[in-house]
Design an enzyme around this catalytic site. Structure first.
Site, PDB file in Angstrom:
ATOM      1  CE1 TYR A  32       0.345   1.915   4.365  1.00  0.00           C
ATOM      2  CE2 TYR A  32       1.078  -0.186   4.317  1.00  0.00           C
ATOM      3  CZ  TYR A  32       1.177   0.845   4.939  1.00  0.00           C
ATOM      4  OH  TYR A  32       1.676   1.149   6.031  1.00  0.00           O
ATOM      5  CE  LYS A 145       3.479   3.490   3.112  1.00  0.00           C
ATOM      6  NZ  LYS A 145       3.912   3.420   4.621  1.00  0.00           N
ATOM      7  CD  GLU A 177      10.804   1.836   9.822  1.00  0.00           C
ATOM      8  OE1 GLU A 177      10.904   2.972   9.037  1.00  0.00           O
ATOM      9  OE2 GLU A 177      10.595   0.677   9.628  1.00  0.00           O
ATOM     10  CG  LEU A 201       8.589   2.709   4.165  1.00  0.00           C
ATOM     11  CD1 LEU A 201       8.523   1.326   3.277  1.00  0.00           C
ATOM     12  CD2 LEU A 201       7.552   3.482   4.678  1.00  0.00           C
TER      13      LEU A 201
END
Length: 281
Positions: A32, A145, A177, A201
């Site tokens: 996504y 993702k 993260e 990411l």
């Protein structure tokens, strides 16, 4: 108005459109993107769509649609929804097939929602937010993702239950993260963030912040840092498509420096607004 889309048809969000044997629903077998719109224009759309196609390739998702096809779909949706300041959620899955682990011989499913943006709570940007640290329990390919977000959800819930905005994830003794963000620290005038790898990411807003730092001649470094170093930073902030650049002023109950948003964070936020303004002119 809020609007949805599924496999060639625009729909209302309360319509029942997802079959039970949809692989995104049953396996999380898909990817996504979330794109922010300002004044009816999607920001950094090309970068988001390039990352979407890279995620599709990484999970061997046979997408026939091109970047141009997805761009046209999103722009059409924005026009139909009369979306001004809002968000586009675009999802691609391995399609509809009998539940079985191997890849099916089925066309991919493409769905999308278009919604007005939910503004940050009053004071978050001015006063900063709080965070906790949390073990990074996710899989080894976080650069994709993917729809598989349960570890992110559990960590985010732990943050919420602690009265905090974000959980900062720790893998092998170093910051990776946030649950839905990239994390940065500022020390002695240098902005530092975790290097890109399979474990984080490649944030689109991260790209913009690197550009903003370069425009402002603020030193920027990609290197690993520990939770201890994070707590000893002069400033800490997070970035994502929806929060843009957001200061973090307390982590695990410990104030970062004076416990207020730092000057470099403020400058990067303002420069991000300039980059956005120029891109959308």
């Amino acid at each position: 108005m809020d609007l949805g889309y599924i496999n060639g048809k625009f729909v209302q969000l309360d319509e029942l459109v997802i079959p039970i044997e949809e692989r995104g629903h049953q396996f999380g077998d898909g990817v996504y993107e979330v794109i922010q719109c300002y004044n009816g224009q999607p920001f950094m759309l090309e970068e988001h769509l390039q990352r979407l196609l890279q995620s599709c390739e990484a999970i061997k998702l046979p997408v026939n649609e091109t970047l141009e096809d997805f761009r046209t779909l999103i722009l059409t949706g924005i026009e139909k929804a009369e979306l001004q300041d809002g968000k586009v959620y675009l999802q691609v899955t391995r399609g509809i097939a009998a539940r079985n682990h191997p890849f099916p011989d089925a066309p991919v499913s493409i769905s999308m929602t278009l919604k007005d943006i939910e503004p940050l709570a009053d004071g978050f940007r001015v006063n900063g937010v709080q965070a906790i640290t949390h073990d990074d329990e996710r899989w080894a390919k976080c650069y994709i993702k993917s729809l598989n977000l349960l570890p992110n959800i559990l960590a985010k819930q732990a943050a919420q239950e602690a009265g905090c905005f974000e959980a900062i994830l720790v893998r092998n003794g170093f910051i990776s993260e946030g649950t839905s963000s990239n994390i940065y620290m500022v020390k002695d005038g240098v902005v530092i963030t975790t290097p890109l790898s399979d474990h984080i990411l490649a944030g689109i807003t991260r790209m913009a912040v690197i550009q903003a730092a370069e425009d402002l001649n603020i030193p920027f470094e990609e290197k690993y840092f520990s939770p201890k170093e994070l707590l000893e930073a002069d400033e800490v902030f997070m970035t994502s498509t929806l929060v843009e650049v957001l200061p973090i002023v307390k982590i695990d109950g410990t104030a970062i420096d004076k416990g207020v948003p730092g000057e470099i964070t403020k400058k990067l936020y303002m420069q991000y607004q300039e980059l956005k303004k120029k891109a959308l002119e």
